[in-house]
Design a protein around this motif. Structure first.
Motif, mmCIF file in Angstrom:
data_model
loop_
_atom_site.group_PDB
_atom_site.id
_atom_site.type_symbol
_atom_site.label_atom_id
_atom_site.label_comp_id
_atom_site.label_asym_id
_atom_site.label_seq_id
_atom_site.Cartn_x
_atom_site.Cartn_y
_atom_site.Cartn_z
ATOM 1 N N GLU A 405 0.814 -1.210 0.000
ATOM 2 C CA GLU A 405 0.000 0.000 0.000
ATOM 3 C C GLU A 405 0.851 1.265 0.000
ATOM 4 O OE1 GLU A 405 -3.547 -0.354 2.630
ATOM 5 O OE2 GLU A 405 -2.712 -2.333 3.075
ATOM 6 N N ARG A 692 -4.169 -6.211 -1.704
ATOM 7 C CA ARG A 692 -3.900 -4.896 -1.102
ATOM 8 C C ARG A 692 -3.239 -3.955 -2.112
ATOM 9 N NH1 ARG A 692 -0.120 -6.281 3.469
ATOM 10 N NH2 ARG A 692 -0.098 -4.013 3.812
ATOM 11 N N HIS A 696 -4.750 -0.449 -3.602
ATOM 12 C CA HIS A 696 -3.974 0.795 -3.524
ATOM 13 C C HIS A 696 -3.831 1.447 -4.903
ATOM 14 C CE1 HIS A 696 -0.863 3.672 -2.479
ATOM 15 N NE2 HIS A 696 -0.060 3.145 -3.387
#
Length: 783
Positions: A405, A692, A696
């Motif tokens: 991220e 993730r 992002h």
């Protein structure tokens, strides 16, 4: 040409209203260079509508050709069938060709002429290069062989006569071959005209005392001036598919893959898979025609993000890196062992401007890279995995090399910089690799080098964006019994991965290269979201959207949303067998499962993941007096066997994951399926590094407030919609569709109701679990 002219190309008696609208919208949009995003469930007639619009545009000369791509083999066959149907009504049919990969077309591989475990792609490329060297002409060119397509070449560097001599040399009756008894071999039901072996060139045509191997099928292609004897009339309805050109080309003695490529150059309609357009080795086959004179049809477009993400991702295995290092080392040791050998290496490397010390540095880099991967893998397992090394997890493991991220430099790139390797080292690996491979082949030092391909992947690894790509080490569970192998390598195979997180930019570039087209699926809603994530909104082109309802009789189906507590991981708790330990949410869904499981005929229950599927299946096996099958992640063969069991005999229950292979691309036609129920929203593991990183990247591109919705929720709802679409596949079919979970309810907290299609939002009726069993019984009563 008027809009009514499209009716000439429509393959059936009368179009549905939705088909007519789709055809006219596609034509109008594409005339201005635009794209149509078309959503329509099974029975809409999307394939014929798309081909009709495309045929109209080609015949009015707005486009030169059509390219239709689909990731589903069954749909590829549907395009071929519909094109043949369309052609039956035309005095001048459209020439069509359906594409497959080289390994499905190589007679030497299919006839088992290659040695066992031979890589078809690499062996074919090697034989092609050696054949090309043998047919190179000296200005004396004989007339070419007979062709149906192609063969009209003005600036050929080859001599067709040499190709014909090579082909003749491989025949059973060639001089000195009578001892073989005239043997040949069979492929695709026909006799190949050559001996069942890999032939060597005649000594008179070789430059050395060791004549090279060559491919007689490839030589015949040169003998025909790179034309093909297989015309479009070899296939039904002027459309040639692999089952047509594979036997026809084999029997004629020409490479079937070359025959296919010749057909591409002369086809009006080309049908292939996503690899041929969006990436992978197949795109090179069509590179010359991917321009603004091509109209594209993208089928199963709800899969675009996932499939293109995979195509754009790079992976290089640890063992392949070892091979690349060894390729470099072989050149270095050869050059240093003798001055004359060193001069020979220089002669071959000089055209690439690659000195010997650059090859040494590449060798050292690969050696260090292998060590960094080993260090990182062992450290991760020691730090993060409970029970290691005594109890290694029997699953693949992702090791992110940066915070998924955060846009920051990954650990491998950072480690390389710390060890003195800079951008110039990474960026020259592909050139060094090309020089090494050429030298290895020219000096007969290695048969199948890999260093050029590895160098290209490593250069891309370094150059790609840190947001759009997540760099990882991937450990695939693959236990080995060799006691000499220690550490993680005894249990896992490692690879360095550059995982594509945001395919929208690449998709936009691809669509901008083309003249216009149609992107279609049964599940594209919300269409505005689809237009963004598929890159269409980034184009300065007209973008039209259409969504059509299920056209089969509504009286033949029941469509319900069961308002039960949201089936989230937090609400449901662990999937345990002890009912006393269940959460109230799990207890409510047990009631839903019983009602669905007792419905007449075959019932498909799709759970959010395979772990939940096992729980639901084992629970139902204990409470139902009918067969309950549990699908788990397995081989294609095991899945096919499970499907066959499900379809045979009296009604059964199949429990699977909505993210599995039984909920999409499987045609449950006729009486194969009576009820399809989806439980919960099938989100992926949101804690996975890749997930993730995708979230992002979507936040950076589309806004943080839309990241979870665009990257995870919308694709998950499309999977659910695909699953319920397995039932009701024809106008006479009767069935029940169920979406179980409060998040499907309009106005609920975190509702996904808006992600259903307009037709589904209107048709699906809310009810509570207490009424479900009676409603199912009432629907089937008297049917």
């Amino acid at each position: 040409m008027t809009d009514a002219a499209w009716e000439e190309y429509f393959g059936f008696d009368e179009p549905y209203q939705s088909q007519a609208d789709a055809v006219e919208t596609a034509i109008a949009t594409a005339r201005d260079g635009g794209y149509l995003a078309l959503e329509g469930p099974c029975g809409t007639g999307k394939t014929m509508a798309a081909l009709t619009a495309a045929a109209t545009l080609v015949r009015e000369d707005r486009f030169e050709r059509v390219l239709a791509v689909t990731p589903v083999k069954q749909q590829l066959a549907q395009f071929v069938d519909d094109l043949r149907t369309l052609n039956r009504g035309l005095e001048e049919p459209l020439a069509g060709v359906s594409l497959v990969g080289k390994r499905d077309l190589c007679p030497l591989a299919l006839g088992e002429i290659f040695p066992p475990k031979t890589g078809v792609q690499s062996r074919c490329e090697e034989l092609r290069e050696q054949t090309a060297d043998l047919v190179e002409g000296d200005g004396q060119r004989d007339p070419a062989g007979e062709v149906a397509l192609g063969g009209d070449v003005d600036d050929a560097w080859w001599d067709p006569g040499r190709g014909r001599d090579l082909a003749a040399h491989a025949r059973p009756d060639s001089g000195g071959q009578q001892a073989l008894g005239g043997r040949s071999f069979r492929v695709a039901g026909v006799d190949a005209p050559y001996r069942p072996e890999q032939p060597r060139a005649p000594e008179a045509m070789a430059d050395s005392d060791d004549p090279p191997l060559y491919c007689a099928f490839e030589a015949d292609w040169y003998a025909r001036n790179r034309g093909s004897p297989v015309g479009f009339d070899a296939g039904e309805g002027h459309v040639v598919a692999p089952e047509d050109y594979l036997p026809a080309a084999t029997e004629a003695g020409i490479c079937p893959h070359r025959a296919m490529t010749v057909a591409i150059d002369h086809a009006d309609v080309i049908v292939g898979n996503y690899n041929h357009l969006f990436g992978g080795g197949g795109r090179a086959l069509l590179e010359a025609i991917l321009d603004d004179r091509t109209f594209v049809i993208v089928d199963e477009a709800h899969r675009l993000e996932e499939r293109v993400r995979d195509l754009l991702s790079d992976r290089v295995g640890r063992q392949t890196l070892v091979q690349a290092r060894n390729d470099c080392h072989r050149i270095v040791t050869y050059a240093k062992s003798d001055p004359e050998q060193k001069r020979a290496v220089r002669r071959h490397c000089d055209p690439y401007d690659v000195p010997l010390d650059a090859i040494e540095r590449a060798r050292d880099f690969y050696d260090d890279l292998i060590g960094w991967i080993d260090d990182r893998a062992n450290a991760h397992l020691d730090r993060e995995v409970d029970g290691w090394p005594e109890d290694p997890p029997e699953e693949s493991i992702e090791i992110p090399l940066r915070d998924p991220e955060t846009a920051e430099r990954d650990d491998i790139t950072g480690r390389a910089a710390a060890e003195g390797y800079d951008g110039s080292d990474w960026r020259t690996l592909d050139t060094v690799g090309a020089a090494v491979e050429d030298t290895l082949r020219e000096l007969s030092l290695a048969r199948s080098p890999v260093v050029a391909a590895v160098g290209t992947i490593c250069r891309r690894y370094y150059e790609r964006d840190q947001i759009d790509v997540l760099r990882e080490i991937e450990l695939e569970y693959s236990p080995r019994s060799d006691d000499r192998v220690e550490g993680y390598r005894a249990h896992y195979t490692a690879g360095l991965v550059a995982y594509e997180t945001l395919p929208a930019e690449s998709l936009a570039r691809t669509f901008d290269e083309l003249g216009g087209g149609i992107l279609m699926s049964a599940t594209l809603s919300p269409l505005d979201v689809f237009a963004e994530v598929a890159g269409l909104d980034a184009l300065d082109r007209p973008i039209a959207t259409r969504s059509y309802p299920l056209r089969f009789p509504e009286a033949n189906r029941a469509s319900w949303i069961v308002d039960a507590p949201a089936y989230t991981a937090h609400n449901r708790g662990d999937p345990v067998a002890d009912e006393a330990a269940w959460s109230s949410t799990r207890d409510a869904y047990a009631q839903i499962l019983r009602a669905v499981g007792r419905s007449p005929g075959n019932a498909l229950i799709a759970m959010p993941n395979y772990r939940e599927a096992r729980w639901a299946g084992e629970y139902l096996q204990g409470v139902l007096d009918r067969a309950v099958l549990i699908d788990q992640s397995s081989s294609a063969r095991a899945t096919d066997e499970l499907k066959s069991e499900f379809f045979s005999g009296p009604g059964k229950v199949m429990v699977t994951s909505t993210r599995g292979t039984l909920t999409e691309g499987v045609d449950y036609d006729g009486s194969k399926l009576a009820t399809a129920a989806v439980v919960g929203i099938p989100l992926p593991n949101v804690g996975s590094p890749r997930v993730r990183a995708v979230k992002h990247a979507y936040g950076e591109r589309f806004g943080a407030d839309r990241a979870f919705e665009y990257a995870l929720t919308v694709p998950a709802v499309r999977r659910a919609r695909q699953a319920i679409g397995r039932v009701i596949r024809g106008p006479e079919e009767v069935g029940v569709r169920i979406l179980a979970g409060r998040r499907y309810v309009e106005g609920a907290r975190h509702s996904v109701h808006a992600y259903l299609s307009p037709g589904e939002r209107e048709e699906f009726v809310r009810m509570t679990p207490d009424f479900l069993a009676d409603q199912i019984a009432g629907f089937w009563d008297g049917r």
